[in-house]
Each structure stands twice: as C-alpha cells, then as structure tokens.
Scaffold this active site. Structure first.
Site, PDB file in Angstrom:
ATOM      1  NE  ARG A   9     -14.713  37.007 -23.105  1.00 19.25           N
ATOM      2  CZ  ARG A   9     -13.442  37.163 -23.490  1.00 19.25           C
ATOM      3  NH1 ARG A   9     -13.176  37.528 -24.736  1.00 19.25           N
ATOM      4  NH2 ARG A   9     -12.456  36.933 -22.664  1.00 19.25           N
TER       5      ARG A   9
ATOM      6  CG  ASN B 109     -10.826  33.896 -23.419  1.00 21.19           C
ATOM      7  OD1 ASN B 109     -10.640  33.334 -22.347  1.00 21.19           O
ATOM      8  ND2 ASN B 109      -9.865  34.508 -24.081  1.00 21.19           N
TER       9      ASN B 109
HETATM   10  C1  UD1 Z   1      -3.683  36.465 -18.470  1.00 26.30           C
HETATM   11  C2  UD1 Z   1      -2.363  37.180 -18.217  1.00 26.30           C
HETATM   12  C3  UD1 Z   1      -1.943  37.880 -19.493  1.00 26.30           C
HETATM   13  C4  UD1 Z   1      -1.837  36.895 -20.624  1.00 26.30           C
HETATM   14  C5  UD1 Z   1      -3.144  36.104 -20.783  1.00 26.30           C
HETATM   15  C6  UD1 Z   1      -2.948  34.986 -21.767  1.00 26.30           C
HETATM   16  C7  UD1 Z   1      -2.465  37.834 -15.866  1.00 26.30           C
HETATM   17  C8  UD1 Z   1      -2.671  38.946 -14.907  1.00 26.30           C
HETATM   18  N1  UD1 Z   1      -2.545  38.132 -17.154  1.00 26.30           N
HETATM   19  O1  UD1 Z   1      -4.632  37.480 -18.756  1.00 26.30           O
HETATM   20  O2  UD1 Z   1      -0.676  38.543 -19.296  1.00 26.30           O
HETATM   21  O3  UD1 Z   1      -1.530  37.562 -21.833  1.00 26.30           O
HETATM   22  O4  UD1 Z   1      -3.533  35.535 -19.533  1.00 26.30           O
HETATM   23  O5  UD1 Z   1      -4.169  34.343 -22.000  1.00 26.30           O
HETATM   24  O6  UD1 Z   1      -2.197  36.728 -15.456  1.00 26.30           O
HETATM   25  N2  UD1 Z   1      -8.079  32.298 -13.524  1.00 26.30           N
HETATM   26  C9  UD1 Z   1      -8.331  31.676 -12.335  1.00 26.30           C
HETATM   27  N3  UD1 Z   1      -8.564  32.429 -11.230  1.00 26.30           N
HETATM   28  C10 UD1 Z   1      -8.533  33.787 -11.246  1.00 26.30           C
HETATM   29  C11 UD1 Z   1      -8.262  34.411 -12.477  1.00 26.30           C
HETATM   30  C12 UD1 Z   1      -8.032  33.637 -13.609  1.00 26.30           C
HETATM   31  O7  UD1 Z   1      -8.365  30.449 -12.255  1.00 26.30           O
HETATM   32  O8  UD1 Z   1      -8.739  34.389 -10.193  1.00 26.30           O
HETATM   33  C13 UD1 Z   1      -7.842  31.473 -14.711  1.00 26.30           C
HETATM   34  C14 UD1 Z   1      -8.882  31.716 -15.800  1.00 26.30           C
HETATM   35  O9  UD1 Z   1      -9.947  30.809 -15.671  1.00 26.30           O
HETATM   36  C15 UD1 Z   1      -8.078  31.478 -17.054  1.00 26.30           C
HETATM   37  C16 UD1 Z   1      -6.665  31.891 -16.669  1.00 26.30           C
HETATM   38  O10 UD1 Z   1      -6.625  31.874 -15.272  1.00 26.30           O
HETATM   39  O11 UD1 Z   1      -8.042  30.118 -17.416  1.00 26.30           O
HETATM   40  C17 UD1 Z   1      -6.303  33.274 -17.204  1.00 26.30           C
HETATM   41  O12 UD1 Z   1      -7.168  34.211 -16.604  1.00 26.30           O
HETATM   42  P1  UD1 Z   1      -7.768  35.438 -17.383  1.00 26.30           P
HETATM   43  O13 UD1 Z   1      -8.605  36.227 -16.500  1.00 26.30           O
HETATM   44  O14 UD1 Z   1      -8.353  34.974 -18.669  1.00 26.30           O
HETATM   45  O15 UD1 Z   1      -6.431  36.252 -17.657  1.00 26.30           O
HETATM   46  P2  UD1 Z   1      -6.234  37.292 -18.786  1.00 26.30           P
HETATM   47  O16 UD1 Z   1      -6.859  38.534 -18.400  1.00 26.30           O
HETATM   48  O17 UD1 Z   1      -6.608  36.712 -20.092  1.00 26.30           O
HETATM   49 CA    CA Z   2      -7.821  34.901 -20.895  1.00 31.31          CA
END
Ligand code: UD1
Ligand code: CA
Length: 456
Positions: free
Chosen positions: A16, A227
């Site tokens: 985004r 984001n």
């Molecule tokens: C996550 C949490 C959610 C919380 C939110 C807060 C989980 C399943 N959910 O959701 O409960 O309220 O954060 O912001 O954890 N990332 C990686 N590798 C991956 C996936 C994510 O490095 O495979 C990193 C992303 O770049 C980001 C962070 O982890 O910095 C959070 O990931 P994101 O996909 O944004 O999680 P949310 O769906 O927002």
């Molecule tokens: Ca997030």
C-alpha cells in the site's frame, strides 16, 4: 548468549505504500522506521537482535549495518513463519521481544514496561495491547470472564462478537524463548488467510497451562503501524508533536508549534524563539535566547546563544554567539563563524573560518576563506576561489576593510588592517595596513556627447 533478544519483523513489501523503497526504510522524523524500532529496543535493554528481511532485504541490510543478525524470509507465509526463522539466531535467549519494523512510534519506556511486566509475572508470553475506538484490521484480544487472556483472533477469522472487542494486539510481545520456539513448531496455517499466525502461539500456551499476560498501552497512537502513506504522514505528525512538546517543556517558544519540525537529537536552549517554518535536522543544536526563522532550515548546525537566524539554509555549520544571519543566507559545509559575526542578505559562505565581529552585510560569496576578526567586507564582494580545475583559499587578516564589489582572486592574502578600494580585482597579496586599488583609472572626455552623438 543474551538474556533478552529481539526479533524484528521487516520482510513485508508494504504494497500500500506504492513505493520502490521497502516499507520499513521509509523515514519518519528523519530516520527509517525500522531504525527507530531498533534504537527503541536497544534503549530498552535488548542485547541481541535478529531482523527478518524479505522484500528489498539487501537494501534493508545495507541501511542498518552489520550490528544485527539477518534472516531472510523468501516467501511471506505469515508472522509465525517469520519469527520461527529467527530461532537459530536467538535460540538461547531467555526472553524474546517480537516487534514489527513498521511501528516507529513505540517508546522505550513502553517496551521496558512490557518486559518488566513479563518478568514479574513469570509469563510465557506478554502481549502489548491497546484499546482502539476503531479496531478494524487488528487482531482482537479475547479474555475470559475473569479477564485472563485466552487467545488472539485475527479480524478475518473473528465472529461478530469477537469483532466487537476494542482491545487489540499491537503486534509487540515478550515471549519466554523456549516456549516460543516450542509452540511455533506446532502452529498451522489452517485459517482465513492460509498463513502461519504468530498469534496462534497464545492459545497454544494457554492450553498448555502457561501464564499469558497483557500490558495495555494507554496511548494507542504510540502503537500505530504504518501501512500507507497516510499513516506515514500521521506517524510523522505524532513524532513531530512529541518533539515540539519536549522543546516547549525545555523553555523554547514556538510561535506556531504546528510549523516547527525538529529531529530527535536536536536541542534548543531556553528562551529561544522558533518562528513558523523552522526545520531543524540531524545534530542541530541551538543555544539559549536565539530567534530562529521564519522559514529557516538548519542541518547538523550549531548556533551559539543570543543569535538571530532569519530565512536561512545552513548545513554542517557552526555559528557563534550573538550572530546576525539573514535574511536569505546560505551557509555551506565547513563554515565556522566566531562570535558577533554578521552575514546579511543574499550572502553565501562556504568552507570558511570567520573571526569575531566580522561582517558580510550584503550580496557576497565567501568560499574557501580564512577571514580574521573585525573585518568588513563590502557589498557584492566575492572570493574567486575556482580556476576551473582547483579550488584556492583566500586569507583576509584582522581588521581589514574590503571595498564594495571586489574580486579577491585566490590564492590571495589581504593583510591585517589593509584597505582594498571598491571595485578592485585583487590578484596579488596586499601587505598589512596597505591600500590596494586594482581597477582601471576613470577618464573624462569633456563635451564628448555634444561632439559624437547625433541628436534630432
Ligand atoms: C498482525 C497481527 C495482528 C495485529 C497486527 C498489528 C498476526 C497473525 N496478526 O496482523 O494480530 O493486530 O499485526 O499490526 O500476527 N511480516 C513478515 N513476514 C510475514 C508476514 C508479516 O515479515 O510473512 C511482517 C510485516 O512486514 C509486518 C508485520 O510482520 O511488518 C505484521 O504483518 P502484517 O501482515 O501486517 O500483520 P497484520 O495482518 O497486520
Ligand atoms: Ca499490519
């Protein structure tokens, strides 16, 4: 091996953001957001850190340096998968802080509070939560009727009653290392997004009879995850207000606090007034009782007490006490002005040392120069420092007087107390206390107009 380590999630592309730059490298308050997160964790006491990188990983690594472990997550299979990849690097750590690279507003004290609560409770996991007026998009904290945390449910997996919960998971946690690695090995991707959720570790710990605690962050703005560009701007504004509040508390007047921008390390002395449009970057330090602005940008610049800096751009410069700078002045790197110096309108000074009480009142270029104290440089004077190949220095001794519109062709020295006639082009050294005039003599032709110009 360290007692307290951190796993920083920074693999996301940040779709985004619509940017070529990895999301976590977008600067907030003059620093990449992930660098802020790392600094906060370190200040809270984290001893060792693994950064999970993916999209633009090499760029992230290059920006952050080799102080950390880097773990590459080639495919984004979820936060649980990402943290699990850090196991090899952090296996021995007693406590693991999990934190996202895109939450730049978290304060050191809050992380410290989370850690202390975690240790005090002897918990297997402690979640940093917050209560949001609109919880859309976040995982919800599900507690039993006694208030104990049961699990975290992601919005996409939540039913209507769970969605109504306003307490959310900020994505920041402390875990007991051993339990974390053990439970991460057991999570599945059987959920609405087909991802390995780190959040599933919580329910597994509860089921195993482990203690799960939560710390509620009072200021939900602090836990903002960036984001989008809109959230980036929001984060920037929050950080800016935080810094300005610190300046106000330190005795600085801001005529319009919404129009003052200062990076973290900036300091400003008491009774200094910052006018609208002041931008203070990097290691800029302003003394007490100054007046800065309006519309002034100072980068890595030190200004002494009681100085006036008006509509100026300065970078890597030292300005002494009681200076009068501006309006419309450009001070460039390597410039050091002693006390009581005046640099007036439309003057540029570069890589020059200038003694106390010296004045460049109007329209000058002073480059690569060593100027003594008590010197007066007339309007329009320039140092001719560049011969097309090399830069050369100009030296002006104490008390010299340089007339208006003079060219000082470097390398050249004007001795102490010497005078240079207005309009001179000085190519040879002027001895101390001498007068130098380097211009063609004026001639007068009587009645020239009558004799040569035909008029109707
Ligand atoms: C996550 C949490 C959610 C919380 C939110 C807060 C989980 C399943 N959910 O959701 O409960 O309220 O954060 O912001 O954890 N990332 C990686 N590798 C991956 C996936 C994510 O490095 O495979 C990193 C992303 O770049 C980001 C962070 O982890 O910095 C959070 O990931 P994101 O996909 O944004 O999680 P949310 O769906 O927002
Ligand atoms: Ca997030």
């Amino acid at each position: 091996m360290s007692k307290w380590a951190a796993a920083v999630l920074a693999a996301g592309k940040g779709t985004r953001m619509k940017s070529r730059l990895p999301k976590v490298l977008h600067p907030v308050g003059g620093k990449p957001m992930v660098a802020r997160v790392l600094a906060t964790a370190k200040a809270a006491g984290v001893e060792e850190t693994a950064v999970i990188i993916g999209f633009g990983g090499e760029e992230v690594r290059a920006a952050l340096g080799d102080e950390y472990h880097y773990v590459v997550q080639a495919e984004q299979l979820g936060t649980g998968h990402a943290v699990r990849l850090a196991e090899d690097a952090l296996r021995e750590a007693e406590t693991v802080l999990v934190i996202c690279g895109d939450t730049p507003l978290l304060r050191t004290e809050t992380i410290r509070q989370l850690y202390d609560a975690h240790r005090e409770a002897g918990a297997a996991a402690t979640i940093l939560t917050t209560v949001m007026p609109d919880a859309t998009g976040y995982g919800r904290i599900i507690r039993d009727d006694k208030g104990a945390v049961l699990r975290i449910v992601e919005e996409k997996d939540a039913d209507a009653s769970e969605r109504a919960v306003r307490e959310v998971n900020t994505g920041t946690y402390c875990f007991a290392g051993r339990q974390l690695w053990e439970k991460l090995a057991a999570i599945t991707c059987d959920n609405a997004q087909g991802e390995y959720y780190l959040t599933d570790v919580i329910a597994l710990l509860v089921a195993a009879g482990e203690t799960v605690a939560a710390v509620v962050a009072e200021d939900s703005a602090e836990t903002l995850g960036v984001n989008s560009r809109a959230q980036l701007a929001e984060a920037e504004a929050i950080l800016r207000r935080r810094k300005v509040a610190e300046l106000l508390a330190a005795g600085v007047t801001c005529i319009d606090p919404e129009r003052v921008y200062a990076d973290d390390e900036v300091t400003v002395g008491a009774d200094t007034v910052l006018e609208p449009g002041v931008i203070l970057r990097g290691r800029t330090h302003i003394g007490p009782n100054c007046r800065i602005g309006p519309d002034t940008e100072l980068v890595d610049t030190v200004v002494g007490e009681d100085s006036r800096v008006h509509r100026t751009y300065a970078h890597e410069v030292t300005v002494g006490a009681r200076a009068q700078i501006g309006p419309y002045v450009h001070l460039r790197p390597g410039t050091e002005l002693a006390a009581d110096v005046k640099v007036g309108n439309f003057v540029e000074v570069k890589n020059s040392r200038v003694g106390a009480g010296t004045k460049f009142p109007h329209l000058s270029y002073i480059g690569d120069s060593d100027v003594g104290g008590g010197v007066n440089v007339g309007c329009g004077t320039i140092t001719v420092n560049y011969d097309g190949v090399h830069k050369h220095r100009t030296t002006i001794g104490d008390g010299a007087f340089v007339g208006c519109n003079t060219n000082l062709v470097a390398p050249v020295t004007v001795g102490a107390d010497a005078y240079v006639g207005a309009g001179s082009t000085i190519t040879k050294d002027v001895p101390p206390a001498a007068l130098a005039v380097g211009r063609s003599r004026q001639i007068i032709k009587e009645n020239w107009v009558k004799k040569t110009v035909e008029r109707d």
